[in-house]
Design an enzyme around this catalytic site. Structure first.
Site, mmCIF file in Angstrom:
data_model
loop_
_atom_site.group_PDB
_atom_site.id
_atom_site.type_symbol
_atom_site.label_atom_id
_atom_site.label_comp_id
_atom_site.label_asym_id
_atom_site.label_seq_id
_atom_site.Cartn_x
_atom_site.Cartn_y
_atom_site.Cartn_z
ATOM 1 N N ASP A 1 47.429 42.043 41.415
ATOM 2 C CA ASP A 1 45.959 42.236 41.774
ATOM 3 C C ASP A 1 45.737 41.749 43.402
ATOM 4 O O ASP A 1 45.057 42.298 43.824
ATOM 5 C CB ASP A 1 45.032 41.428 40.959
ATOM 6 N N HIS B 1 46.576 38.820 38.241
ATOM 7 C CA HIS B 1 48.064 39.012 38.163
ATOM 8 C C HIS B 1 48.579 38.951 39.526
ATOM 9 O O HIS B 1 47.742 39.289 40.391
ATOM 10 C CB HIS B 1 48.125 40.399 37.516
HETATM 11 C C1 XLS Z 1 45.053 43.510 28.208
HETATM 12 C C2 XLS Z 1 45.108 41.919 28.874
HETATM 13 C C3 XLS Z 1 45.397 41.445 30.006
HETATM 14 C C4 XLS Z 1 45.740 40.164 30.088
HETATM 15 C C5 XLS Z 1 46.303 39.625 31.510
HETATM 16 O O1 XLS Z 1 44.880 43.862 27.165
HETATM 17 O O2 XLS Z 1 43.815 41.530 28.074
HETATM 18 O O3 XLS Z 1 44.366 41.817 30.815
HETATM 19 O O4 XLS Z 1 44.371 39.271 29.856
HETATM 20 O O5 XLS Z 1 47.629 40.406 31.527
#
Ligand code: XLS
Ligand code: NI
Ligand code: NI
Length: 444
Positions: free
Chosen positions: A108, A105
């Site tokens: 991140d 993200h």
């Molecule tokens: C949350 C999601 C998230 C997505 C990316 O439950 O799995 O981690 O994969 O935003």
């Protein structure tokens, strides 16, 4: 830059089933050819930046437990050194583990600034930094995504926010993150609508919010073409959490949504195992539904916990569960731009630095074992022979006539008047389950 994972000095090697080395692969042999491709090409493993590097074990009941020294409370420009240290550790990990891809993200990898512009500049700086690491290590980007759920500004959603100012902010953020993903040569771009849903219908206009989401996604697709991004746009279904109801509930809901807003063929799905189980389905079902609907894209590989009803994101451990999913993926021809992203996190007590290796090694071995079983089942037509036989009647005259529109309800009524009672045959479920179990045991 100094090494972070000092207790794992060497890259993880494949040592085979007889190895007792806990820091070696027993099943994942990257160069081994299975059904015409290497294991690395089939599985396309990715590490998730957020769980492994941007999370320190914090949960709703307590503070972080994991040793992530770069999470130090600084923000903005002042947090750049910490973001760089985090990135150095991340790429050290990708390289030592031997994974071809990572996923992130925006928040991140880069510190957040106090304005949109400041955040955008910080992201660009960290994208430059990532480019250097990617060129040096050869690690590639499976997908990027914008975090449109953590910041308090998104409390009422992003694209589905009642205030168009928030829609506009989210659009700008996705625009910037999509361009960053493009710059890093990402194979896909993911949209997970964490807060695109509702807490109560008393304050929610459902039809309006869905139209907003449709418009948002259309803008993403238009911009993808505008900038020449060749990756795939993926929606990630999840039924709820953090909202009570999420619009991208499951694969079927996503497919219907894409059909309604004329986005089929442009947008595909990123299926997460634990989201499938939360939706009351399972991994096998969600993949089969996506393949059948022509929307299959990529996988977030993880596992739930039978006794916990939320997204616990464990590392995958069940060879049987993953085999059934891999079977559908292989039948559909395998991944194209997609891959297997470990959207999985350590348990809070796994506080040694090498625990991150043990977790990923286990996940990768589970998936590699599953790949071998699924490939063997397909090669021997151990399941598919029976499946084909089960539908054989559709190749016969009656089946063909029905499919070719040569019958009506009334003509079938006439036919039934003179026909004998149809026969029945066994569905063979237990027998088929035993075949899967046998292959799991025997494959080498
Ligand atoms: C949350 C999601 C998230 C997505 C990316 O439950 O799995 O981690 O994969 O935003
Ligand atoms: Ni996910
Ligand atoms: Ni999830």
């Amino acid at each position: 830059m100094s090494e972070f994972f000092t207790t794992v000095p060497e890259p993880i090697a494949y040592e085979g089933l007889d190895s007792d080395n806990p820091l070696a692969f027993r099943w994942y042999d990257a160069d081994r050819v299975v059904a015409g491709k290497t294991m690395a090409e089939h599985l396309r493993f990715a590490v998730a930046y957020w769980h492994s590097f941007a999370w320190d074990g914090l949960d709703i009941f307590g503070a972080g437990t994991l040793d992530r020294p770069w999470i130090d409370g600084t923000a903005g420009e002042a947090a750049l050194p910490a973001a760089k240290a985090k990135m150095a550790a991340a790429f050290e990990f990708f390289e030592k583990l031997g994974v071809p891809f990572f996923c992130f993200h925006d928040v991140d990898i880069a510190p957040t600034g106090s304005t949109f512009k400041e955040s955008a500049v910080l992201l660009d700086q960290m994208v430059d930094e990532a480019q250097g690491h990617m060129a040096r290590t050869g690690t590639q980007l499976l997908w990027g995504t914008a975090n449109l759920f953590s910041n308090p500004r998104f409390q009422a959603g992003a694209a589905t926010n009642p205030d168009p100012e928030l829609f506009a902010y989210a659009a700008a953020q996705v625009c910037h993150c999509l361009e960053a993903t493009n710059r890093l040569g990402g194979a896909n771009y993911v949209l997970w609508g964490g807060r695109e849903g509702y807490e109560t219908l008393l304050n929610t206009d459902l039809a309006r919010e869905l139209d907003q989401l449709g418009r948002f996604l259309t803008m993403v697709v238009e911009h993808k073409h505008e900038i020449g991004f060749t990756g795939t746009i993926l929606l990630e279904p999840k039924p709820f959490e953090p909202t009570k109801h999420q619009y991208d509930f499951d694969v079927a809901a996503c497919q219907a949504f894409l059909a309604k807003y004329d986005l089929l063929g442009e947008v595909f799905v990123n299926i997460e195992v634990n989201h499938a189980t939360l939706a009351g389905h399972d991994f096998h079902h969600e993949i089969a539904a996506a393949v059948a609907g022509g929307v299959f894209g990529s996988i977030d590989a993880n596992a739930g916990d039978d006794r916990l009803g939320w997204d616990v994101d464990r590392f995958p451990v069940s060879v049987e569960q993953m085999t059934l999913g891999m079977l559908e993926i292989l039948r559909a021809g395998g991944f194209t731009t997609g891959g297997l992203n470990f959207d999985a996190k350590l348990r809070r007590q796994s506080i040694e630095r090498d625990d991150l290796f043990h977790a990923h090694i286990g996940g990768m071995d589970t998936m590699a074992h599953a790949l071998l079983v699924a490939a063997a089942l397909l090669e021997d037509a151990a399941i598919d022979g029976f499946r084909a036989e089960r539908y054989a009647g559709w190749q016969q005259p009656l089946g063909q006539q029905i499919l070719n529109d040569e019958h009506t309800l009334a003509s079938l009524h006439d036919r039934a008047m003179g026909a004998p009672e149809p026969g029945r045959s066994s569905g063979r479920q237990e027998h088929l389950e035993n075949i899967v179990a046998k292959y799991i045991d025997r494959v080498r």
